[in-house]
Design an enzyme around this catalytic site. Structure first.
Site, PDB file in Angstrom:
ATOM      1  N   ASP A  24      -9.660 -16.298 -16.467  1.00 60.98           N
ATOM      2  CA  ASP A  24     -10.411 -16.754 -15.303  1.00 60.98           C
ATOM      3  C   ASP A  24     -11.569 -17.683 -15.697  1.00 60.98           C
ATOM      4  O   ASP A  24     -12.327 -17.371 -16.628  1.00 60.98           O
ATOM      5  CB  ASP A  24     -10.994 -15.524 -14.584  1.00 60.98           C
ATOM      6  CG  ASP A  24     -11.703 -15.882 -13.307  1.00 60.98           C
ATOM      7  OD1 ASP A  24     -11.026 -16.252 -12.345  1.00 60.98           O
ATOM      8  OD2 ASP A  24     -12.960 -15.799 -13.268  1.00 60.98           O
ATOM      9  N   ASP A  72      -5.208 -10.397 -15.432  1.00 60.44           N
ATOM     10  CA  ASP A  72      -6.267 -11.374 -15.233  1.00 60.44           C
ATOM     11  C   ASP A  72      -7.432 -10.961 -16.132  1.00 60.44           C
ATOM     12  O   ASP A  72      -7.785  -9.784 -16.170  1.00 60.44           O
ATOM     13  CB  ASP A  72      -6.715 -11.341 -13.765  1.00 60.44           C
ATOM     14  CG  ASP A  72      -7.012 -12.709 -13.219  1.00 60.44           C
ATOM     15  OD1 ASP A  72      -7.804 -13.411 -13.853  1.00 60.44           O
ATOM     16  OD2 ASP A  72      -6.464 -13.065 -12.162  1.00 60.44           O
ATOM     17  N   GLU A  88      -7.290 -20.768 -16.601  1.00 62.40           N
ATOM     18  CA  GLU A  88      -7.776 -21.422 -15.389  1.00 62.40           C
ATOM     19  C   GLU A  88      -8.910 -22.296 -15.898  1.00 62.40           C
ATOM     20  O   GLU A  88      -9.992 -21.815 -16.179  1.00 62.40           O
ATOM     21  CB  GLU A  88      -8.286 -20.407 -14.368  1.00 62.40           C
ATOM     22  CG  GLU A  88      -8.590 -21.075 -13.040  1.00 62.40           C
ATOM     23  CD  GLU A  88      -9.670 -20.387 -12.213  1.00 62.40           C
ATOM     24  OE1 GLU A  88      -9.648 -20.568 -10.997  1.00 62.40           O
ATOM     25  OE2 GLU A  88     -10.547 -19.696 -12.767  1.00 62.40           O
ATOM     26  N   ASP A 130       0.853  -1.192   0.000  1.00 62.75           N
ATOM     27  CA  ASP A 130       0.000   0.000   0.000  1.00 62.75           C
ATOM     28  C   ASP A 130       0.889   1.241   0.000  1.00 62.75           C
ATOM     29  O   ASP A 130       1.600   1.500   0.971  1.00 62.75           O
ATOM     30  CB  ASP A 130      -0.880  -0.057   1.258  1.00 62.75           C
ATOM     31  CG  ASP A 130      -1.666   1.236   1.466  1.00 62.75           C
ATOM     32  OD1 ASP A 130      -1.828   1.996   0.479  1.00 62.75           O
ATOM     33  OD2 ASP A 130      -2.114   1.468   2.598  1.00 62.75           O
ATOM     34  N   ASP A 134      -1.875  -1.210  -3.891  1.00 63.48           N
ATOM     35  CA  ASP A 134      -2.189  -0.452  -5.111  1.00 63.48           C
ATOM     36  C   ASP A 134      -1.062  -0.584  -6.142  1.00 63.48           C
ATOM     37  O   ASP A 134      -0.011  -1.178  -5.864  1.00 63.48           O
ATOM     38  CB  ASP A 134      -2.451   1.017  -4.758  1.00 63.48           C
ATOM     39  CG  ASP A 134      -1.398   1.567  -3.811  1.00 63.48           C
ATOM     40  OD1 ASP A 134      -0.203   1.359  -4.104  1.00 63.48           O
ATOM     41  OD2 ASP A 134      -1.748   2.166  -2.774  1.00 63.48           O
ATOM     42  N   HIS A 140      -4.093 -17.376  -5.135  1.00 69.01           N
ATOM     43  CA  HIS A 140      -4.925 -16.576  -4.233  1.00 69.01           C
ATOM     44  C   HIS A 140      -6.195 -17.303  -3.784  1.00 69.01           C
ATOM     45  O   HIS A 140      -6.970 -16.743  -3.011  1.00 69.01           O
ATOM     46  CB  HIS A 140      -5.300 -15.257  -4.923  1.00 69.01           C
ATOM     47  CG  HIS A 140      -6.165 -15.487  -6.116  1.00 69.01           C
ATOM     48  ND1 HIS A 140      -5.662 -15.966  -7.317  1.00 69.01           N
ATOM     49  CD2 HIS A 140      -7.493 -15.364  -6.300  1.00 69.01           C
ATOM     50  CE1 HIS A 140      -6.662 -16.108  -8.168  1.00 69.01           C
ATOM     51  NE2 HIS A 140      -7.778 -15.744  -7.581  1.00 69.01           N
ATOM     52  N   ASP A 141      -6.439 -18.488  -4.311  1.00 68.34           N
ATOM     53  CA  ASP A 141      -7.636 -19.249  -3.926  1.00 68.34           C
ATOM     54  C   ASP A 141      -7.294 -20.427  -3.012  1.00 68.34           C
ATOM     55  O   ASP A 141      -8.192 -21.146  -2.579  1.00 68.34           O
ATOM     56  CB  ASP A 141      -8.329 -19.835  -5.171  1.00 68.34           C
ATOM     57  CG  ASP A 141      -8.965 -18.771  -6.037  1.00 68.34           C
ATOM     58  OD1 ASP A 141      -9.376 -17.727  -5.509  1.00 68.34           O
ATOM     59  OD2 ASP A 141      -9.049 -18.986  -7.265  1.00 68.34           O
ATOM     60  N   ASP A 191      -4.019   3.917   2.658  1.00 69.67           N
ATOM     61  CA  ASP A 191      -5.458   3.691   2.851  1.00 69.67           C
ATOM     62  C   ASP A 191      -5.777   2.242   3.238  1.00 69.67           C
ATOM     63  O   ASP A 191      -6.938   1.853   3.319  1.00 69.67           O
ATOM     64  CB  ASP A 191      -6.252   4.107   1.596  1.00 69.67           C
ATOM     65  CG  ASP A 191      -5.910   3.241   0.387  1.00 69.67           C
ATOM     66  OD1 ASP A 191      -5.048   2.343   0.504  1.00 69.67           O
ATOM     67  OD2 ASP A 191      -6.505   3.451  -0.689  1.00 69.67           O
TER      68      ASP A 191
HETATM   69  C1  NOJ Z   1     -11.424 -18.030 -10.099  1.00 75.40           C
HETATM   70  C2  NOJ Z   1     -10.686 -16.990  -9.332  1.00 75.40           C
HETATM   71  O1  NOJ Z   1      -9.367 -17.414  -9.122  1.00 75.40           O
HETATM   72  C3  NOJ Z   1     -11.438 -16.772  -8.042  1.00 75.40           C
HETATM   73  O2  NOJ Z   1     -10.727 -15.977  -7.136  1.00 75.40           O
HETATM   74  C4  NOJ Z   1     -12.792 -16.198  -8.381  1.00 75.40           C
HETATM   75  O3  NOJ Z   1     -13.561 -16.131  -7.205  1.00 75.40           O
HETATM   76  C5  NOJ Z   1     -13.541 -17.048  -9.418  1.00 75.40           C
HETATM   77  N1  NOJ Z   1     -12.707 -17.511 -10.478  1.00 75.40           N
HETATM   78  C6  NOJ Z   1     -14.679 -16.274 -10.018  1.00 75.40           C
HETATM   79  O4  NOJ Z   1     -14.199 -15.273 -10.867  1.00 75.40           O
END
Ligand code: NOJ
Length: 561
Positions: A202, A101, A259, A24, A32, A334-335, A28
């Site tokens: 995505d 992305d 993905e 950041d 960013d 990130h998932d 805030d």
């Molecule tokens: C896959 C992404 O990696 C995830 O973070 C997102 O919630 C879903 N696709 C929906 O876009």
């Protein structure tokens, strides 16, 4: 040579940035673009040469940017389009390319297209979406959304519903509509004109829905059925993806990583063939997917699995494509949970285990992807209340677990294991308030272990995980072994030896072998090879005569002579 130029992404190590949590620059509490610009020197020193930015487009952030309200504008919380152009330019000076992305299965319900569709569901913009009249007083069919509940949401004041595979703030786009397709192609080319080097696509195997949008037999107590039967990898998807490729990233030789859940190993070549694949690569998800079962990967419904299963999955997916295909290989994103917590037994959750995991994927055939913080061994969190979590899927999974009869404590154990927030806590830059991520109040709590795990400390320590990653990335990208580690064939070694994951890469008569001992116990194997040390997380090779001994969680990378 010509081919190498076109397939430049084979000689890449990609670093995934979750911008909200990276750095950041203005206090805030939200990461960013200027924050990323300030950290480019760090990334250059680490040695990566491509950055994948999770979505930074204008968005109400119902799913942290995977709900795009304007594909042409950077969200003000991240900065401006000029900041992004500056990032592309500054990164370029350091030999680093930027991949965006691209979220085109759905857009935000706040996107202008959707707002117009609401006003006239049967009109021009209504046809950009899946808007249908309800049936029998309910939604048009019984599909369950990935984030829980019906995949249909009523359009207020009308008999219509719209389809959303993910949250109700993410309306599915209708790829049967020519006009919509043209809009998307135009937009993707516009970004490439601005210097973007490619896309992470995505949820890309969701673009085609089954004709007629039929209901299926329910597979859960909610009377619904996973939407994947009707929306994942359905017949006709490949034609759509072929056109997407030919109209956008294909002719420009941009990196396109899909993905692409739902692609079986036996079908993978069509997607990732180096000759004429639909993408440059798709993510190799198999080793993550073995953990969860149930149609919608319910977090309370875990499978018993061992390292042997992980090994089998890795080898199977590589065997399925051999030298003809190319994967995006990774352990974190990130998932998913942090790899140290997910893949290692308790006794291996230390420097040795973490550095061994790096060798599990860094030298496989494919492009390696690191996720921010993986290079310093960031770990997951355990917060007491579900209210402490931001991730929408954590809230859904908590509810599902409670409805299934699990106690609060039991449900929270599922969250500790699988919450996407485990990977989303702010990057730990230094031993300073909030880990040096922000001078303000961070949007998500910083992991308290930042006093021990932080980038500054590791950069100062030559024996740290950070330096190990730096070494492996150099071996992969710019050493005398680069060609072997890029184009070499991939052959499993010692497959039957329990808890040993070993493989060989060979190219033009030279061979590199990688040994990962996935356990506390020593592992002894016989080998007649002379092994010339390239890297070892213990610093040396222990070999007497024909017997190679691998210590607890040892990773050995060596040239076989
Ligand atoms: C896959 C992404 O990696 C995830 O973070 C997102 O919630 C879903 N696709 C929906 O876009």
């Amino acid at each position: 040579m010509e081919k190498l130029k076109k397939q430049w992404w084979k000689k890449a190590v990609v670093y995934e940035i979750y911008p909200k949590s990276f750095y950041d620059s203005d206090g805030d509490g939200l990461g960013d673009l200027r924050g990323i610009i300030r950290k480019l020197d760090y990334l250059e020193e680490l040695g990566v040469n491509v950055l994948w930015l999770c979505p930074v487009y204008k968005s109400p952030m119902a799913d942290n940017g995977y709900d795009v309200a304007d594909y042409y504008q950077v969200d003000p919380s991240y900065g401006t389009n000029e900041d992004l152009e500056e990032l592309i330019g500054e990164a370029g000076k350091r030999g680093i390319r930027i991949v965006m992305d691209m979220v085109v299965n759905h857009c935000s319900d706040e996107h202008e297209w959707f707002q117009r569709a609401l006003k006239d569901p049967e009109g021009r913009y209504g046809k950009y979406f899946y808007i249908r009249k309800g049936a029998d007083g309910g939604p048009p069919n019984n599909w369950r959304s990935v984030f829980g509940g019906s995949a249909w949401e009523p359009v207020p004041g009308t008999p219509y519903y719209y389809l959303h595979t993910f949250t109700k703030k993410q309306a599915d786009l209708n790829w049967e509509n020519r006009e919509l397709r043209e809009e998307i192609y135009k937009m993707m080319n516009w970004w490439m004109d601005r210097g973007v080097a490619g896309f992470r696509l995505d949820a890309i195997t969701y673009l085609k829905k089954k004709d007629g949008l039929p209901s299926f037999a329910p597979d859960g107590e909610d009377g619904l059925v996973t939407c994947s039967y009707g929306s994942l990898n359905c017949e006709g998807i490949r034609e759509i993806l072929r056109e997407l490729r030919d109209r956008t990233y294909g002719p420009r030789c941009a990196l396109a990583v899909g993905e692409a859940p739902g692609v079986a190993p036996e079908d993978a070549l069509e997607y990732i063939s180096l000759e004429d694949g639909l993408f440059s690569m798709i993510f190799e998800f198999a080793e993550w997917e073995i953990a969860l079962k149930g149609p919608d990967n319910f977090w309370y419904d875990e499978r018993d699995w061992t390292q042997e299963d992980v090994k089998r999955e890795i080898f199977n997916s590589h065997r399925a494509v051999g030298e003809k295909g190319w994967y995006g290989v990774f352990l974190e994103n990130h998932d998913q949970s942090r790899s140290i917590d997910h893949y290692l037994p308790e006794e291996g959750r230390n420097y040795y285990g973490a550095s061994m995991l790096a060798a599990v994927y860094m030298f496989r055939r494919g492009t390696p992807f690191l996720y921010q913080g993986e290079e310093i061994g960031m770990r997951g969190v355990r917060w007491p209340s579900i209210g402490d979590y931001d991730d929408c899927s954590s809230h859904n999974q908590y509810e599902l677990a409670r409805r299934k009869g699990l106690s609060h404590e039991e449900a929270m154990e599922c969250i500790y294991k699988y919450s996407r927030d485990n990977a989303r806590t702010p990057f730990q830059w230094e031993d300073a308030p909030n880990g040096g991520f922000t001078s303000g109040r961070p949007w998500l709590r910083v992991n308290e272990n930042y006093t021990e795990i932080n980038a500054r400390g590791q950069r100062q320590d030559p024996d740290s995980l950070y330096h190990w990653y730096q070494k492996l990335i150099r071996l992969r990208l710019c050493s005398e072994y680069s060609d072997i580690l890029t184009d070499g064939s991939f052959v499993p070694l010692y497959e039957d030896v329990r808890n040993l994951l070993a493989y060989e890469r060979s190219y033009q008569g030279r061979r590199v072998q990688v040994f990962c001992n996935y356990q506390r116990e020593e592992c002894r194997i016989r080998t007649a090879e002379d092994l010339r040390l390239m890297a070892d997380n213990y610093g040396d090779i222990r070999k007497e005569g024909d017997v190679l001994t691998l210590r607890a969680f040892e990773a050995l990378i060596a040239e076989a002579e």
